[in-house]
Design an enzyme around this catalytic site. Sequence first.
Site: not given
Length: 371
Positions: A97, A303, A346
């Site tokens: 990604e 996150n 992140c």
Amino acid sequence: MTDIKKVNLLGLSPEKLIEFFESIGEKKFRATQVIKWIHQKGAESFEEMTDVSKALRAKLEQICEIRGPEVVSQNISTDGTRKWIIRTEGGKNDCVETVLIPDGDRATLCVSSQVGCSLDCSFCSTGKQGFNRNLTPAEIIGQVWIAIKSFGPMDPNGPRRVTNVVMMGMGEPLMNFEPVVDAMILMMHDHAYGLSKRRVTLSTSGVVPKIYELVKRTDVSLAISLHAPNDALRNELVPINKKYPIAELLEACQFYLENLPDKRHITIEYTLMSGVNDNEEQAHELAELLKVLECKINLIPFNPFPHSGYEKPSNNRTRRFQKILADAGYTVTVRTTRGDDIDAACGQLVGDFHDKTRRSQKYIELREVKS
């Protein structure tokens, strides 16, 4: 008759491209022409290179190619963040990604260096997925190439579509040293992307010997994924710390700064996890620890991702941690969460790949035992 494998020119550094052209009996300036066509104009074929002779174009067509990774999908967040899932040469199940984060007149591209990650940081989704292999230089620089080309035909005289590159995507860059260095050299070369050395940042979890080697090869900006103020906690969060403890890591950082041609600082990345590393005592401990280093601190509220076991701290707790560090004299920023609605924030990057380590399966089995 076996087909001859063509040389992919996309990932060759300027020096290696010159060597290649000389090896096929061509002049050095031809390498400059070709590198500009590929990286500044986005050429995908030699036929597009109108200032290159027809004879050379035909010759290159026979033995070379310009082949970037394949874009499987592109998602755009409500905040403008873009995430690409990119298929590598490993096949349909080897995807990484890449994330582009716009911010006013800046656009920062977060680039992956490995299919998965060879480390196993406890709070990182990529690490939980295991590891397959290192990316090639073409697969690394190809992420920059794809991101810029996604906005339409490339214009070397137009505004920069990517102003900053951070090697903070999937993988540990220093565990894939040579391909990463080759790709970063291309990012900064005047005939390719022309980014300033201050605008290309390599982030490492602390592969200490490679930090000493890195400063001998390039002078990009350096960021350290620290995440803990002491070895006991960092051993749990960032297992490579057991091999290269904090004192050795900070010593390597000091060496890096001392051997740069200009005065700079290290960026310390610290992911805040509720009840783990975010209390006031730990903030004071971190402030004391980093006194030996010219640095700024980037706090990253955690996150969440499925089954992580960690939680994001409250805004008040984050602000208190920041204030303690700021009062101690540090420049401290709190990273704004971007792209979390498309899992591009992140610590959330996972890709899609075959895990040679079986690490992902082990975590699934462990969760089933606990449930």
